[in-house]
Design an enzyme around this catalytic site. Structure first.
Site, PDB file in Angstrom:
ATOM      1  N   GLU A  44       0.874  -1.179   0.000  1.00  0.00           N
ATOM      2  CA  GLU A  44       0.000   0.000   0.000  1.00  0.00           C
ATOM      3  C   GLU A  44       0.908   1.226   0.000  1.00  0.00           C
ATOM      4  O   GLU A  44       1.446   1.614   1.035  1.00  0.00           O
ATOM      5  CB  GLU A  44      -0.902  -0.015   1.242  1.00  0.00           C
ATOM      6  CG  GLU A  44      -1.897  -1.163   1.268  1.00  0.00           C
ATOM      7  CD  GLU A  44      -2.982  -1.035   0.217  1.00  0.00           C
ATOM      8  OE1 GLU A  44      -3.143   0.071  -0.351  1.00  0.00           O
ATOM      9  OE2 GLU A  44      -3.669  -2.029  -0.058  1.00  0.00           O
ATOM     10  N   CYS A  81      -1.699   9.250   2.257  1.00  0.00           N
ATOM     11  CA  CYS A  81      -1.389   8.736   0.919  1.00  0.00           C
ATOM     12  C   CYS A  81      -2.490   9.027  -0.091  1.00  0.00           C
ATOM     13  O   CYS A  81      -2.249   8.976  -1.296  1.00  0.00           O
ATOM     14  CB  CYS A  81      -1.109   7.234   0.980  1.00  0.00           C
ATOM     15  SG  CYS A  81      -2.446   6.294   1.751  1.00  0.00           S
TER      16      CYS A  81
END
Length: 479
Positions: A211, A246
């Protein structure tokens, strides 16, 4: 360190081999313990998050505590259904038969989490690993030391130590863990470290979920509700851990004509949320460390962009604070547009036509998220079809990650694999194909010697069509 890591993996594998983590009862007991832990220690969790990031209590609850509670609740409700074998269709070649797909745990798995959401991004993957029936090690980020220490204590107190552990430390401890053979590694963080993780995993042919991140764009058309759009951009940038997320908006693309109106609306939105002096606001997180502050400061001070600031720009190194800062038309080769910002800096890039934004986005590595604000249905469809990204939200930011029926994960440089909801269960499971047959229906046609009649019949069966099979059984053929 190597010997300690090796012993840890040995103990977890031994625990896994007893079969206890595979049972429905064990999985439920651990999920209920996590749920209890979050409820009973909510105040401690909020305090740790404040120590690490000055994260406002509201933001800590919404983006960390509530997300973990929601994951637990869904897993407890759906686990029996997730664990149930899935029926699969069989073919004429295997008749009579039945088939199913069995989800089985992988074994001992390693979760390496990150610092920006140090509680939820640690615990949510662990929930996935536990629901799938694995023995699990969590390595929290040393950059959020208060949360890392708390996680170690809480896991020791609430969870089954024989199958769920926390290892604290920095690079040497992480390196020692990566030297071991795991059945899966789940990593959240930067693409640079992601490459290190993948290289280490390749040595043992260990599968990975990465991720990562990237430069998440927001394209803004001129036909939008400007006030709502500005507030949602503020929420998806500065309310998201002051840009240290993110999936936060990394840069905006809009038309030259619309940019001044958008900047004014964003300025007002920032003032409404954080006051006339955001540096004094208690509703915005600080920068996580002096290293990250220095990195962001160098982005701001680059000679190509320092004079492009149109909103904000204030900073306080001692308190690790940087105000929401907007730049207009920074050069494409500046560091602001070349690397993921991961902070409160927001460049706005202008184009002649909003459709030109697609080429600009596609000229960069695929982002973890992409956002579009428009009332134009044709543009929505064009954007969805033309832009490749891990996820997408139309007329909002970041909220797609709260929908557990959607997979959360990257593509290309922004990562591989996905999780959330059942996707977390699947991420830590092996899908085993099982075919069941009885001893009846054992046709001689599959066995030697191979005769022309057998060949006609097997061709008819494999080509499909009952008429062809009847012809072959009668000794006829369409050939």
């Amino acid at each position: 360190m190597q010997s300690e890591a090796a012993l840890l993996v040995k103990e977890l594998n031994e625990s896994f081999r007893t079969g206890k983590t595979k049972s429905y009862e064990w999985r439920v007991s651990q999920l209920k313990s996590i749920e209890k832990m979050v409820v009973e220690r909510e105040k401690d969790i909020c305090e740790a998050l404040y120590k690490d990031l000055s994260k406002p209590e509201f933001e800590a609850f919404v983006s960390e505590i509530a997300m973990v509670k929601s994951s637990c609740k869904e897993a407890l409700k759906e686990l029996k259904h997730w664990m149930k074998p899935e029926k699969a269709k069989t073919s004429m070649e295997t008749y009579p038969s039945s088939a199913e797909i069995v989800s089985e745990p992988l074994g001992a798995v390693l979760v390496i989490s990150t610092w920006n959401y140090p509680f939820s991004l640690s615990v949510k993957p662990v929930i996935g690993a536990i629901t799938a029936g694995n023995a699990t090690v969590l390595k929290p980020s040393e950059i959020a030391p208060a949360t890392s220490s708390l996680l170690s204590k809480l896991f020791e107190e609430y969870l089954d130590r024989s199958a769920v552990r926390v290892v604290e430390g920095d690079v040497p401890q992480t390196t020692a863990l990566l030297e071991q053979k795991w059945d899966k590694i789940f990593y959240t963080g930067s693409p640079r470290v992601g490459r290190i993780i993948m290289t280490a995993a390749a040595k043992h042919l260990t599968p990975v979920v990465l991720e990562l991140g990237g430069k998440c764009p927001a394209v803004i058309d001129s036909d939008v509700d400007l006030q709502v759009t500005a507030r949602r951009i503020v929420a998806g940038k500065w309310q998201a851990n002051n840009g240290q997320a993110c999936i936060s908006v990394d840069y905006i693309i809009t038309t030259k004509d619309f940019a001044p109106k958008l900047i004014d609306a964003l300025r007002k939105g920032i003032e409404e949320c954080f006051g006339t002096d955001p540096m004094e606001s208690k509703d915005i997180s600080r920068i996580v460390s002096s290293n990250h502050f220095s990195r962001l400061q160098s982005l701001m001070d680059e000679y190509k962009v320092y004079n492009k600031i149109v909103v904000g720009g204030q900073r306080n190194q001692k308190e690790l604070k940087i105000a929401p800062t907007i730049f207009l038309d920074v050069p494409g080769d500046s560091q602001l547009m070349q690397e993921e910002i991961f902070g409160p800096l927001l460049p706005i890039i202008t184009v002649e036509n909003v459709k030109d934004s697609i080429d600009l986005i596609n000229s960069k590595p695929k982002p973890l998220a992409a956002y579009l604000f428009t009332n134009n249905d044709k543009l929505k469809n064009y954007f969805v079809q033309s832009v490749s990204s891990g996820g997408m939200a139309i007329n909002d930011t970041v909220l797609h990650v709260t929908v557990s029926s959607l997979p959360f994960g990257g593509v290309g440089e922004s990562g591989m694999g996905s999780y959330h909801g059942k996707f977390s269960f699947d991420a830590f499971s092996h899908k085993k194909a099982v075919l069941y047959r009885s001893f009846s229906g054992d046709s001689s046609v599959r066995y030697p010697p191979y005769t022309p009649e057998k060949q006609k019949l097997i061709k008819a069966v494999m080509n499909g069509g009952i008429f062809n099979i009847i012809l072959a059984l009668m000794g006829w053929s369409r050939d």
